[in-house]
Design a protein around this motif. Structure first.
Motif, mmCIF file in Angstrom:
data_model
loop_
_atom_site.group_PDB
_atom_site.id
_atom_site.type_symbol
_atom_site.label_atom_id
_atom_site.label_comp_id
_atom_site.label_asym_id
_atom_site.label_seq_id
_atom_site.Cartn_x
_atom_site.Cartn_y
_atom_site.Cartn_z
ATOM 1 N N SER A 77 37.107 43.551 32.666
ATOM 2 C CA SER A 77 38.512 43.754 32.571
ATOM 3 C C SER A 77 38.773 44.772 31.484
ATOM 4 N N GLY A 121 45.854 44.813 38.701
ATOM 5 C CA GLY A 121 46.754 43.523 38.368
ATOM 6 C C GLY A 121 45.841 42.197 38.473
ATOM 7 N N LYS A 122 45.067 42.265 39.654
ATOM 8 C CA LYS A 122 44.334 41.108 39.844
ATOM 9 C C LYS A 122 43.045 40.955 38.926
ATOM 10 N N TRP A 123 42.469 42.166 38.567
ATOM 11 C CA TRP A 123 41.038 41.793 37.824
ATOM 12 C C TRP A 123 41.452 42.439 36.212
ATOM 13 N N ARG A 160 47.066 47.038 42.767
ATOM 14 C CA ARG A 160 46.845 45.628 43.323
ATOM 15 C C ARG A 160 45.573 44.962 42.544
ATOM 16 N N MET A 161 44.391 45.801 42.652
ATOM 17 C CA MET A 161 43.347 45.401 42.216
ATOM 18 C C MET A 161 43.331 45.393 40.437
ATOM 19 N N HIS A 178 44.531 50.689 47.096
ATOM 20 C CA HIS A 178 44.479 49.345 46.612
ATOM 21 C C HIS A 178 44.381 49.299 45.028
ATOM 22 N N TRP A 228 38.802 33.388 44.123
ATOM 23 C CA TRP A 228 38.373 34.533 44.053
ATOM 24 C C TRP A 228 36.826 34.295 43.489
ATOM 25 N N VAL A 262 45.597 39.537 35.521
ATOM 26 C CA VAL A 262 45.372 38.119 35.955
ATOM 27 C C VAL A 262 44.230 37.440 35.389
ATOM 28 N N MET A 263 43.135 37.925 35.893
ATOM 29 C CA MET A 263 41.837 37.499 35.657
ATOM 30 C C MET A 263 41.753 37.096 34.065
#
Length: 324
Positions: free
Chosen positions: A211, A175-177, A172-173, A169, A198, A180-181
């Motif tokens: 982050s 990139g997300k946290w 993907r994590m 994971h 989220w 993007v965040m």
């Protein structure tokens, strides 16, 4: 083995006949910097200095109401309980998050510390225990009064170092946290997590801490400030008997992540319990499900036993992770 076949754990399922109380009573508590925090108290009608009080520290951007059923369970088994929201979240949210300067260190050093002081004031002489979920386990080490904690149970507790995320994971994590965040936070002045599905809306300072891709808490933005100001972080003040619970399918709470945080609790007696979902007859559990009432018969007794005795019952599922 069925946990309910174990007397020490089966007894945890019995709802005790306790004096009448008003569970989940709302309260307001002012931190030392003047910020007003909101939360809930489960308090028995009759005082008892032998009865422990448990403070539940939430995960990042998870409302304290998520832990209400678990608080009910602890209350039914003889504890007083305090749940609360960190500044910017739920019961502690101000009118505008754009104007709120709040960080992970604030959540521990100011908000959790305020709950430790409240517990000492409102429950004088009672033992103080703590349950910390995810970042809530880290917050447990940031209060200046950490020396008063008797027993500490953490669940999936870490401070989100991206290389510790489960390999399947990780990207993907990341990139997300970590991409993007912070980008969305820069646009809005806070992270509108609720709108995106989220978690809750989150203060910008907390996003900066989360982050920042470093493996040391004191290198996070607010951690640097705290370390520079005080010369050290207060984790070493905690001498509690500590149980760190991790679930094997939790992509945040890998063994490396749990051990990284436990390494800061240098003066506590630490036990790391690793549980596979199939140990409790489940296919998956993950990072957030531990506190759902579906696990009252399987996972909750593990935390209860530790809070009661500072020990694991003999037939507790899972395995102890050897300490390095």
């Amino acid at each position: 083995m069925n946990l309910q076949d174990t007397p020490a754990l089966a007894s945890a399922q019995v709802e005790l006949q306790l004096p009448a109380a008003t569970p989940g009573e709302p309260f307001k508590e002012t931190a030392t910097d003047g910020f007003v925090l909101g939360g809930f108290t489960w308090q028995h009608a009759l005082p008892d200095t032998t009865r422990p009080v448990v403070i539940i520290n939430a995960a990042t951007s998870v409302r304290c109401r998520h832990y209400s059923r678990f608080a009910d369970y602890l209350f039914a088994n003889g504890f007083d309980v305090i749940t609360f929201d960190y500044r910017g979240i739920g019961e502690s949210r101000p009118a505008s998050l754009r104007d709120l300067d709040a960080s992970w260190t604030d959540w521990g050093a100011l908000d959790f510390e305020a709950m430790l002081r409240r517990a000492q004031r409102e429950f004088p002489g009672q033992p103080i225990d703590v349950v910390g979920h995810s970042f809530g386990g880290c917050a447990a080490g940031l209060g200046a009064s950490g020396h008063v904690i008797r027993h500490l149970v953490t669940v999936g507790a870490q401070f989100a170092y991206w290389r510790d995320y489960a390999p399947a994971h990780r990207w993907r994590m990341f990139g997300k946290w970590h991409l993007v965040m912070p980008l969305v936070t820069k646009i809005y002045g806070y992270f509108p997590g609720k709108r995106l599905g989220w978690l809750e809306d989150t203060p910008a300072g907390v996003v900066r801490d989360w982050s920042t891709p470093t493996d040391r808490y004191e290198k996070r933005p607010s951690g640097r400030v705290a370390h520079a100001t005080h010369g050290q972080l207060p984790f070493a003040k905690v001498s509690a008997k500590t149980l760190a619970i991790s679930i094997s399918d939790d992509p945040y709470g890998t063994i490396a992540a749990i051990e990284r945080l436990l390494g800061y609790f240098t003066h506590s007696t630490n036990t790391h319990l690793r549980i596979e979902p199939h140990d409790i007859g489940e296919r998956e559990v993950g990072h957030f499900a531990f506190f759902r009432s579906a696990y009252q018969a399987t996972l909750w007794p593990i935390a209860l036993s530790w809070l009661q005795t500072g020990e694991l019952a003999p037939d507790t599922p899972g395995r102890r992770v050897p300490r390095s």
